[in-house]
Design a protein around this motif. Sequence first.
Motif, PDB file in Angstrom:
ATOM      1  N   GLN A 289      31.190  17.994  52.135  1.00 45.81           N
ATOM      2  CA  GLN A 289      31.103  16.622  51.645  1.00 45.81           C
ATOM      3  C   GLN A 289      30.057  15.776  52.367  1.00 45.81           C
ATOM      4  OE1 GLN A 289      35.337  15.956  52.559  1.00 45.81           O
ATOM      5  NE2 GLN A 289      34.728  14.077  53.613  1.00 45.81           N
TER       6      GLN A 289
ATOM      7  N   ARG B  16      26.282  22.720  46.313  1.00 48.11           N
ATOM      8  CA  ARG B  16      27.428  22.558  47.201  1.00 48.11           C
ATOM      9  C   ARG B  16      27.415  23.552  48.375  1.00 48.11           C
ATOM     10  NH1 ARG B  16      33.040  21.255  46.030  1.00 48.11           N
ATOM     11  NH2 ARG B  16      34.347  22.067  47.685  1.00 48.11           N
TER      12      ARG B  16
ATOM     13  N   LYS C  96      35.604  13.667  49.635  1.00 48.55           N
ATOM     14  CA  LYS C  96      35.956  15.010  49.172  1.00 48.55           C
ATOM     15  C   LYS C  96      35.418  15.293  47.779  1.00 48.55           C
ATOM     16  CE  LYS C  96      39.970  17.880  50.167  1.00 48.55           C
ATOM     17  NZ  LYS C  96      39.220  18.695  51.127  1.00 48.55           N
ATOM     18  N   HIS C  97      34.811  16.452  47.610  1.00 51.04           N
ATOM     19  CA  HIS C  97      34.384  16.875  46.277  1.00 51.04           C
ATOM     20  C   HIS C  97      35.402  17.853  45.713  1.00 51.04           C
ATOM     21  CE1 HIS C  97      30.124  15.981  47.821  1.00 51.04           C
ATOM     22  NE2 HIS C  97      30.476  15.014  47.001  1.00 51.04           N
TER      23      HIS C  97
ATOM     24  N   ASP D 194      30.108  11.742  51.628  1.00 51.89           N
ATOM     25  CA  ASP D 194      30.336  11.414  50.221  1.00 51.89           C
ATOM     26  C   ASP D 194      31.804  11.546  49.823  1.00 51.89           C
ATOM     27  OD1 ASP D 194      29.388  10.581  47.738  1.00 51.89           O
ATOM     28  OD2 ASP D 194      29.256  12.645  46.987  1.00 51.89           O
TER      29      ASP D 194
ATOM     30  N   VAL E 176      33.079  20.947  41.551  1.00 53.46           N
ATOM     31  CA  VAL E 176      31.779  20.279  41.707  1.00 53.46           C
ATOM     32  C   VAL E 176      30.854  21.218  42.465  1.00 53.46           C
ATOM     33  CG1 VAL E 176      30.578  18.306  42.728  1.00 53.46           C
ATOM     34  CG2 VAL E 176      32.844  18.002  41.719  1.00 53.46           C
TER      35      VAL E 176
ATOM     36  N   TRP F 296      25.796  18.165  43.596  1.00 52.83           N
ATOM     37  CA  TRP F 296      25.956  16.713  43.666  1.00 52.83           C
ATOM     38  C   TRP F 296      24.716  16.056  44.238  1.00 52.83           C
ATOM     39  CZ3 TRP F 296      26.574  14.533  48.771  1.00 52.83           C
ATOM     40  CH2 TRP F 296      26.739  15.481  49.807  1.00 52.83           C
TER      41      TRP F 296
END
Length: 381
Positions: A330, A360, A341-342, A339, A346, A349
Amino acid sequence: MLHGIKGQLTLKPQQKQLVAQSIGNARFVWNQFLAMWNARYQNNALLPTLTEYDLNNLLPTLKKEYAFLKETDSTSLQQVSNELAQSFKNFFQNRSHFKHPTFKSKQHARQSYTSKNVNNSIRLDGNYLRLPKLGWVQFRSGQPITGKIKRATITRTAAGTYECSLLVDDESQVVTHKTHQTVGIDMGVSDLMVLSTGDKIKTIRFHEQLAPKRLYWEQRAARRARKAKENGVALSAAKNYQRAKEQRARIFQKEKNQRQDRLHKLTTRLVREYDIIVLEDLQTANLMKNHQLARSIAAQSWREIRRMLAYKCAKYGKELIVVNPYKTSQICSSCGFDDGKHALDVREWECPSCHVHHDRDINAAKNILSIGLGQALVKSA
Ligand SMILES: [Zn+2]
């Protein structure tokens, strides 16, 4: 540094017989010693426990009584004393973790014995390995072996093949030139490894490649087991069934060998190309939601990768750093912005702060690298 090297043995019929005898003798001595140990305890629980030394002193008497014991390498019987004494020691020290030693059965799928290297009784020459009593045997391991061989464990696998694992003490560091390159590695399920350089190394699903063959032999084994039952034949006596079982085990073995071979190549490449390798700690690695089998195989591969990297780094004079992968997926590796938690789906990003577009896993690998390099700096400061 001690490490194990495994390889395949090609044996002649006569050597196979000797191996069977050695395995049988090691089992016989183990069971004799264990029965004696138990009886001694029942007779007088206050007697001091036996030591490896005590057991070794009993070997000559046993050999006099059972002449067949002389047919095997005597160090393999001493090794039994060592293992039994060690099992009892473990058991007495930690009863919740270790079981009381049990009798060994002929039916167990994996059968092995271990010989110690005494006066160069175990040595390598090219693709040939010299083993006590067996003499020179063809040995394939797929990796160069340097250092001193301490022990050799010879195993007859469930597939009916023969393996030897050597315990090697390797003090020598191979001189490889420094590359001044560093790498962080994010481990995953569909991509086995994603490197901070952007390289992605796919997982090869060897178990799926071999699935049709495995299924074929599984069905055959099941059918033959059924037939044997109908005919009132014990499974241990049903030759057809045993053969199918052996074929099935051969496929498992092949799958294991293929995976192991690939991991060896990958880790050797990493150690050659990079001076510092940073991995995430597997204990805390967040596992992706994935198919259960694929995940457990991946976890096995990660452990194996870490084990291989540890000894290869030591051998090649490189450094392995293991870090806690806290927030690695993240935090923006370009500017450090968090940013939040993704979600797992995802895959890409964009950093709202510096607008860099991230993959990621590559971003995570870059973060793993910088955490590792930070730790290395702290250590050297
Ligand atoms: Zn950013």
